[in-house]
Design a protein around this motif. Structure first.
Motif, mmCIF file in Angstrom:
data_model
loop_
_atom_site.group_PDB
_atom_site.id
_atom_site.type_symbol
_atom_site.label_atom_id
_atom_site.label_comp_id
_atom_site.label_asym_id
_atom_site.label_seq_id
_atom_site.Cartn_x
_atom_site.Cartn_y
_atom_site.Cartn_z
ATOM 1 N N PHE A 1 24.501 -17.106 9.751
ATOM 2 C CA PHE A 1 23.730 -17.179 10.998
ATOM 3 C C PHE A 1 24.348 -18.157 11.983
ATOM 4 N N ASN A 2 23.985 -17.953 13.244
ATOM 5 C CA ASN A 2 24.401 -18.806 14.339
ATOM 6 C C ASN A 2 23.148 -19.223 15.081
ATOM 7 N N THR A 3 22.936 -20.536 15.199
ATOM 8 C CA THR A 3 21.682 -21.023 15.785
ATOM 9 C C THR A 3 21.678 -20.967 17.312
ATOM 10 N N GLY A 4 22.846 -20.778 17.912
ATOM 11 C CA GLY A 4 22.917 -20.861 19.367
ATOM 12 C C GLY A 4 22.964 -22.323 19.807
ATOM 13 N N LYS B 1 28.201 -29.640 17.050
ATOM 14 C CA LYS B 1 28.966 -29.012 15.974
ATOM 15 C C LYS B 1 28.356 -29.492 14.659
ATOM 16 N N THR B 2 27.531 -28.650 14.059
ATOM 17 C CA THR B 2 26.747 -29.074 12.904
ATOM 18 C C THR B 2 27.628 -29.265 11.665
ATOM 19 N N SER B 3 27.328 -30.327 10.925
ATOM 20 C CA SER B 3 28.015 -30.569 9.660
ATOM 21 C C SER B 3 27.060 -30.468 8.475
ATOM 22 N N GLN B 4 25.778 -30.584 8.738
ATOM 23 C CA GLN B 4 24.739 -30.390 7.720
ATOM 24 C C GLN B 4 23.586 -29.615 8.351
ATOM 25 N N VAL B 5 23.105 -28.594 7.641
ATOM 26 C CA VAL B 5 22.021 -27.754 8.162
ATOM 27 C C VAL B 5 21.019 -27.474 7.049
ATOM 28 N N TRP B 6 19.746 -27.501 7.400
ATOM 29 C CA TRP B 6 18.678 -27.135 6.472
ATOM 30 C C TRP B 6 17.729 -26.151 7.156
ATOM 31 N N LEU B 7 17.237 -25.179 6.428
ATOM 32 C CA LEU B 7 16.158 -24.311 6.883
ATOM 33 C C LEU B 7 15.018 -24.455 5.888
ATOM 34 N N ASN B 8 13.864 -24.905 6.377
ATOM 35 C CA ASN B 8 12.728 -25.223 5.495
ATOM 36 C C ASN B 8 13.177 -26.106 4.330
ATOM 37 N N ASN B 9 14.051 -27.055 4.664
ATOM 38 C CA ASN B 9 14.582 -28.042 3.725
ATOM 39 C C ASN B 9 15.451 -27.436 2.627
ATOM 40 N N VAL B 10 15.907 -26.213 2.834
ATOM 41 C CA VAL B 10 16.886 -25.610 1.940
ATOM 42 C C VAL B 10 18.276 -25.833 2.556
ATOM 43 N N PRO B 11 19.189 -26.497 1.842
ATOM 44 C CA PRO B 11 20.511 -26.766 2.408
ATOM 45 C C PRO B 11 21.306 -25.480 2.660
ATOM 46 N N CYS B 12 21.999 -25.443 3.786
ATOM 47 C CA CYS B 12 22.901 -24.349 4.133
ATOM 48 C C CYS B 12 24.328 -24.902 4.181
ATOM 49 N N TYR B 13 25.301 -24.026 4.032
ATOM 50 C CA TYR B 13 26.689 -24.460 4.149
ATOM 51 C C TYR B 13 27.094 -24.394 5.616
ATOM 52 N N ALA B 14 27.546 -25.542 6.157
ATOM 53 C CA ALA B 14 27.843 -25.612 7.592
ATOM 54 C C ALA B 14 29.311 -25.904 7.878
ATOM 55 N N GLY B 15 30.197 -25.702 6.919
ATOM 56 C CA GLY B 15 31.607 -25.959 7.143
ATOM 57 C C GLY B 15 32.286 -24.832 7.880
ATOM 58 N N LEU B 16 31.688 -24.413 8.959
ATOM 59 C CA LEU B 16 32.194 -23.319 9.791
ATOM 60 C C LEU B 16 32.269 -23.824 11.230
ATOM 61 N N ALA B 17 32.482 -22.953 12.173
ATOM 62 C CA ALA B 17 32.616 -23.372 13.557
ATOM 63 C C ALA B 17 31.268 -23.709 14.188
ATOM 64 N N ALA B 18 31.225 -24.826 14.882
ATOM 65 C CA ALA B 18 30.086 -25.235 15.720
ATOM 66 C C ALA B 18 28.732 -24.996 15.050
ATOM 67 N N VAL B 19 28.034 -23.935 15.441
ATOM 68 C CA VAL B 19 26.672 -23.728 14.946
ATOM 69 C C VAL B 19 26.558 -22.499 14.052
ATOM 70 N N ASP B 20 27.635 -22.159 13.351
ATOM 71 C CA ASP B 20 27.574 -21.144 12.301
ATOM 72 C C ASP B 20 27.236 -21.817 10.979
ATOM 73 N N ALA B 21 26.493 -21.121 10.127
ATOM 74 C CA ALA B 21 26.170 -21.642 8.798
ATOM 75 C C ALA B 21 25.839 -20.472 7.879
ATOM 76 N N TYR B 22 25.837 -20.742 6.571
ATOM 77 C CA TYR B 22 25.518 -19.707 5.572
ATOM 78 C C TYR B 22 24.450 -20.251 4.641
ATOM 79 N N LEU B 23 23.416 -19.434 4.448
ATOM 80 C CA LEU B 23 22.318 -19.778 3.547
ATOM 81 C C LEU B 23 22.382 -18.880 2.326
ATOM 82 N N GLY B 24 22.563 -19.467 1.152
ATOM 83 C CA GLY B 24 22.628 -18.700 -0.081
ATOM 84 C C GLY B 24 21.253 -18.455 -0.674
ATOM 85 N N ALA B 25 21.055 -17.280 -1.239
ATOM 86 C CA ALA B 25 19.751 -16.901 -1.784
ATOM 87 C C ALA B 25 19.290 -17.824 -2.908
#
Length: 390
Positions: free
Chosen positions: A65-68, A75-99
């Protein structure tokens, strides 16, 4: 030498029939009886498309996902959604949330370590359902991305992009799991009681996509599919894809073999066909609904899609002693017909069986895809690259 067939159709010809409302479409369970009663040649002449379906736990799933951006940019380096960590080692505001990623503040995990109640799959389900989730992000700050923190509530509509990107789905055959130790164990196949008191199994048998095209003759890069209630695509072989030469006359391998990597736009999906799950003692996972249309190009494809539960053999493996240390011993092979009967016999012991896959939902997926094709809302695609299967 290339095979010759009595029936020869192309995907282009089948799509023309779909556009005109003349395509004959059946689900994979219906195709079993058609092939049995009419034979593969007549079945291939009569049927244009066979739809498959599965609704099963698939851990290797997630959301890219991209937060806009908003001023000032970040340029995010750490991201959480509902306190679930996402991987943010991508460009700017891209991140990946694993199931399978658990929430950091999961209350159940604090009381029972390792027994996660809420995780990435549940966040994805909440977003698909239109619910609000809490976004928190941190950054180290740069001249071009000066902002260091973002915290706000968002919905799926607020995300610039949200792509379901699943590295490994639709396993072609899988283990039936038992436990030969003297204590209950907690696994990704669900809780397994001591002394083989239950046998847990997955996939949808004769409805399952890769049992109906076992050599992936019509499935490859670019194949359009039903994914979580929306339209998605196969983007190649999934991780852990294994080529298996040893198969029965239907092309069915005797153990885990092919897998698919898939993607789709989450903004067209339905939460009914994606559910967050929590297995005690193991953690979070996702039940994903996937349906793949199989074009009846010739009688060989009719023969493959006529596969029945009685034709599909599954290896029974011990998850107590063998699986944790990487031993691949097979205790027995049983058929899906036996598994669906409610019990199997292994080494003289009768064991109750437990499906992890929802067979009713798998059939619903196949029938939903069938209705889309019949209405002309879903056309088939040619694969632009094959996936090797043997």
């Amino acid at each position: 030498m290339a095979k010759t067939f009595e029936v020869n159709k192309t995907i282009k010809e089948i799509n023309e029939r779909i556009k005109k409302g003349k395509a004959v479409v059946v689900n994979a369970a219906e195709m079993v009886e058609i092939v049995r009663s009419k034979g593969k040649v007549e079945a291939a002449k009569e049927i244009d498309v066979v739809t498959t379906g599965t609704f099963s736990p698939m851990c290797s799933s997630g959301m890219l996902f991209n937060t806009g951006q908003e001023s000032p940019v970040i340029k995010t380096s750490q991201v959480w959604l509902n306190n679930v960590p996402c991987y943010a080692g991508l460009a700017a505001v891209d991140a990946y949330l694993g199931a399978t990623e658990p929430a950091e503040d999961d209350p159940l995990n604090k009381v029972y370590p390792g027994r996660f109640a809420y995780g990435g799959a549940h966040v994805i389900e909440d977003l698909l359902a239109g619910k609000t989730v809490h976004l928190k992000a941190k950054a180290y700050g740069t001249d071009c991305y000066p902002r260091r923190e973002v915290e706000k509530d968002i919905t799926l509509k607020d995300l610039k992009d949200a792509v379901m990107l699943n590295p490994r789905n639709c396993y072609q055959n899988y283990n039936c799991a038992v436990n030969m130790t003297s204590r209950t164990i907690y696994t990704y196949m669900g809780p397994l009681k001591a002394n083989q008191r239950n046998a847990n199994y997955a996939t949808a048998g004769e409805l399952s996509p890769l049992f109906n095209d076992p050599y992936l003759k019509t499935i490859g890069l670019g194949t359009r599919i039903f994914l979580a209630g929306g339209k998605g695509y196969v983007i190649g072989a999934g991780t852990q894809h294994v080529k298996k030469p040893g198969r029965n006359e239907r092309g069915i391998p005797l153990g885990g073999s092919g897998t698919l990597m898939v993607k789709g736009d989450m903004k067209g999906m339905d939460p009914r066909y994606f559910r967050g799950l929590s297995f005690p003692g193991y953690g979070c996972t996702a039940a994903v609904g996937i349906g793949i249309p199989i074009p009846m190009l010739n009688e060989e494809m009719a023969w493959f899609t006529g596969v029945s539960d009685a034709d599909i053999q599954v290896p029974v493996k011990d998850y107590g002693y063998d699986y944790p240390i990487g031993v691949s011993r097979v205790l027995a092979h049983v058929t899906y017909e036996e598994l669906k009967s409610g019990e199997i016999t292994v080494n003289g012991k009768v064991i109750p069986t437990v499906p992890l896959t929802s067979l009713s939902m798998s059939l619903e997926v196949a029938d939903k895809l069938k209705s889309w094709i019949q209405k002309g809302d879903f056309l088939l695609t040619e694969a632009v690259e094959e996936i090797e299967s043997e």
